[in-house]
Design a protein around this motif. Structure first.
Motif, mmCIF file in Angstrom:
data_model
loop_
_atom_site.group_PDB
_atom_site.id
_atom_site.type_symbol
_atom_site.label_atom_id
_atom_site.label_comp_id
_atom_site.label_asym_id
_atom_site.label_seq_id
_atom_site.Cartn_x
_atom_site.Cartn_y
_atom_site.Cartn_z
ATOM 1 N N ILE A 1 0.863 -1.167 0.000
ATOM 2 C CA ILE A 1 0.000 0.000 0.000
ATOM 3 C C ILE A 1 0.905 1.225 0.000
ATOM 4 O O ILE A 1 1.714 1.404 0.914
ATOM 5 C CB ILE A 1 -0.916 0.020 1.231
ATOM 6 C CG1 ILE A 1 -1.772 -1.248 1.282
ATOM 7 C CG2 ILE A 1 -1.794 1.255 1.243
ATOM 8 C CD1 ILE A 1 -2.550 -1.405 2.577
ATOM 9 N N THR A 2 0.793 2.058 -1.008
ATOM 10 C CA THR A 2 1.669 3.227 -1.130
ATOM 11 C C THR A 2 1.035 4.442 -0.467
ATOM 12 O O THR A 2 -0.115 4.773 -0.731
ATOM 13 C CB THR A 2 1.955 3.542 -2.614
ATOM 14 O OG1 THR A 2 2.583 2.404 -3.217
ATOM 15 C CG2 THR A 2 2.888 4.736 -2.738
ATOM 16 N N VAL A 3 1.803 5.057 0.422
ATOM 17 C CA VAL A 3 1.350 6.266 1.114
ATOM 18 C C VAL A 3 2.244 7.421 0.697
ATOM 19 O O VAL A 3 3.467 7.352 0.853
ATOM 20 C CB VAL A 3 1.413 6.077 2.642
ATOM 21 C CG1 VAL A 3 1.067 7.374 3.359
ATOM 22 C CG2 VAL A 3 0.468 4.965 3.084
ATOM 23 N N THR A 4 1.672 8.478 0.142
ATOM 24 C CA THR A 4 2.424 9.660 -0.277
ATOM 25 C C THR A 4 2.447 10.664 0.864
ATOM 26 O O THR A 4 1.401 11.167 1.294
ATOM 27 C CB THR A 4 1.783 10.297 -1.522
ATOM 28 O OG1 THR A 4 1.714 9.326 -2.568
ATOM 29 C CG2 THR A 4 2.605 11.491 -2.004
ATOM 30 N N THR A 5 3.639 10.962 1.364
ATOM 31 C CA THR A 5 3.757 11.789 2.571
ATOM 32 C C THR A 5 3.254 13.215 2.361
ATOM 33 O O THR A 5 2.732 13.834 3.289
ATOM 34 C CB THR A 5 5.217 11.828 3.047
ATOM 35 O OG1 THR A 5 6.058 12.234 1.943
ATOM 36 C CG2 THR A 5 5.669 10.461 3.519
ATOM 37 N N ALA A 6 3.391 13.742 1.150
ATOM 38 C CA ALA A 6 2.958 15.125 0.900
ATOM 39 C C ALA A 6 1.463 15.305 1.136
ATOM 40 O O ALA A 6 1.005 16.425 1.422
ATOM 41 C CB ALA A 6 3.323 15.521 -0.530
ATOM 42 N N ASN A 7 0.691 14.215 1.018
ATOM 43 C CA ASN A 7 -0.765 14.311 1.212
ATOM 44 C C ASN A 7 -1.149 14.515 2.668
ATOM 45 O O ASN A 7 -2.293 14.894 2.956
ATOM 46 C CB ASN A 7 -1.441 13.051 0.685
ATOM 47 C CG ASN A 7 -1.315 12.907 -0.817
ATOM 48 O OD1 ASN A 7 -1.096 13.881 -1.522
ATOM 49 N ND2 ASN A 7 -1.437 11.688 -1.301
ATOM 50 N N PHE A 8 -0.203 14.261 3.586
ATOM 51 C CA PHE A 8 -0.525 14.326 5.014
ATOM 52 C C PHE A 8 0.352 15.318 5.769
ATOM 53 O O PHE A 8 0.134 15.531 6.962
ATOM 54 C CB PHE A 8 -0.364 12.941 5.644
ATOM 55 C CG PHE A 8 -1.095 11.864 4.900
ATOM 56 C CD1 PHE A 8 -2.471 11.731 5.009
ATOM 57 C CD2 PHE A 8 -0.424 10.981 4.069
ATOM 58 C CE1 PHE A 8 -3.157 10.758 4.314
ATOM 59 C CE2 PHE A 8 -1.094 9.991 3.362
ATOM 60 C CZ PHE A 8 -2.468 9.888 3.488
ATOM 61 N N ALA A 9 1.324 15.917 5.096
ATOM 62 C CA ALA A 9 2.265 16.812 5.766
ATOM 63 C C ALA A 9 1.577 18.085 6.243
ATOM 64 O O ALA A 9 0.990 18.827 5.456
ATOM 65 C CB ALA A 9 3.413 17.154 4.827
ATOM 66 N N LEU A 10 1.652 18.330 7.534
ATOM 67 C CA LEU A 10 1.130 19.571 8.099
ATOM 68 C C LEU A 10 2.207 20.645 8.136
ATOM 69 O O LEU A 10 1.921 21.833 7.951
ATOM 70 C CB LEU A 10 0.597 19.327 9.508
ATOM 71 C CG LEU A 10 -0.531 18.289 9.663
ATOM 72 C CD1 LEU A 10 -0.950 18.180 11.124
ATOM 73 C CD2 LEU A 10 -1.722 18.656 8.790
ATOM 74 N N TYR A 11 3.452 20.207 8.399
ATOM 75 C CA TYR A 11 4.584 21.128 8.474
ATOM 76 C C TYR A 11 5.754 20.533 7.699
ATOM 77 O O TYR A 11 5.949 19.313 7.681
ATOM 78 C CB TYR A 11 5.005 21.363 9.928
ATOM 79 C CG TYR A 11 3.909 21.924 10.795
ATOM 80 C CD1 TYR A 11 3.711 23.295 10.909
ATOM 81 C CD2 TYR A 11 3.074 21.071 11.525
ATOM 82 C CE1 TYR A 11 2.697 23.810 11.711
ATOM 83 C CE2 TYR A 11 2.063 21.584 12.336
ATOM 84 C CZ TYR A 11 1.881 22.957 12.411
ATOM 85 O OH TYR A 11 0.883 23.454 13.201
#
Length: 322
Positions: free
Chosen positions: A172-182
């Protein structure tokens, strides 16, 4: 054929039978002690080879199950922090939005409201920085180009399969930019809460610096129309942030649900493989117990038959006694 001193056919037949029974008895005792009818390649090469490969597959599935557990804990940590950042009427973005709306009230002391806003901003940053599990944080990331940079995506191992001799690892691929708050390390912040927005047209003159959700400050604003325009833009900015963070949390919730489904499937699949291996190599203990009793009886009779056959040689001596 007459009686022979050199060749005792009866004893030879009894001995051959006893050897055969003893061999079968040894096989049965081995099956009972190991619980398997195919414990080595010599028992059944084809079944042993298949069972060995399936056991290897099950070991890989066990590793997948462990990996899914680690992934579930990571996703749960990030999800918990995201929902906490969204907050409620007493905390997070929800409280921040309410404070900004309250700041629209004419004559209100916006300096005191800003004191609450500052605490909320610091609290959200703390929660994002604390959302770390096993050294992984998707909410507060480093976007630099160096080795310390947070990977752009993470592949969470979710399945294992083998067709012939070719294994396939699902993820399952998770793209970090979609969840980055800071974000840190980049030319400019790109997180949901630290991306700056230029002040709107019609705002105060001179125009204030571009602000993000984490840096906006209303302490110096007044009831003047330009200041109210800027305050409206801050409210819209926070509202957009709430929607974006909620969407990110919903995506993580979907990933969390998929991991839970895959975890259950992998455990069920491992049980199926275990049953398949058992059908190939496990001994039927009821049948083996019955066979053991029969062979033990045959062995005892074989020993007696051999003893009787050996006595034939002794009877020859009686022919030569005077």
């Amino acid at each position: 054929m007459g009686s022979s001193l050199l060749t005792n056919s009866s004893a030879m037949t009894a001995l051959q039978t006893l050897r055969n029974v003893s061999s079968q008895l040894a096989t049965t005792q081995n099956r009972i002690s190991t619980g398997q009818r195919v414990s080595t390649a010599s028992d059944n090469a084809a079944y042993w080879s298949i069972a060995t490969s399936m056991r290897s597959d099950n070991a890989a599935l066990s590793a997948v199950s462990d990996s899914l557990g680690l992934s579930a804990a990571t996703v749960d940590t990030e999800y918990t922090a995201l929902t906490s950042v969204i907050g409620d009427k007493n905390s997070g973005l929800t409280k921040l939005q309410a404070l900004l709306v309250e700041a629209k009230t004419a004559g209100i002391d916006r300096t005191k409201i800003q004191a609450d806003i500052t605490q909320i901003q610091q609290d959200m940053k703390l929660k994002a920085d604390s959302a770390t599990f096993n050294g992984i944080n998707w909410l507060s990331i480093n976007t630099s180009a160096g080795p310390a940079a947070t990977p752009a995506s993470f592949n969470l191992v979710s399945s294992y399969s083998r067709v012939g001799g070719t294994p396939t690892i699902g993820s399952i691929t998770v793209t970090t930019a979609n969840f980055a708050l800071y974000t840190t390390g980049g030319a400019s912040p790109t997180g949901i809460l630290d991306t700056t927005v230029a002040p709107p047209a019609g705002g105060p003159t001179p125009a204030p610096a571009a602000a993000s959700v984490s840096t906006m400050n209303i302490g110096a604003l007044t009831d003047a129309a330009p200041d109210q325009v800027l305050l409206d833009s801050y409210i819209a900015q926070v509202t957009t942030a709430i929607n974006t963070v909620a969407s990110a949390a919903a995506n993580l919730g979907a990933v969390k649900n998929r991991i839970a489904t895959n975890t259950e499937f992998v455990k069920t699949l491992m049980d199926s493989v275990d049953r398949g291996v058992g059908q190939l190599v496990d001994a039927d203990m009821n049948a083996e117990s019955t066979r053991l009793q029969a062979l033990q009886t045959q062995q005892q009779l074989g020993v007696q038959a051999l003893s009787i056959a050996n006595q034939n040689s002794q009877s020859i001596l009686s022919l030569f006694r005077g």
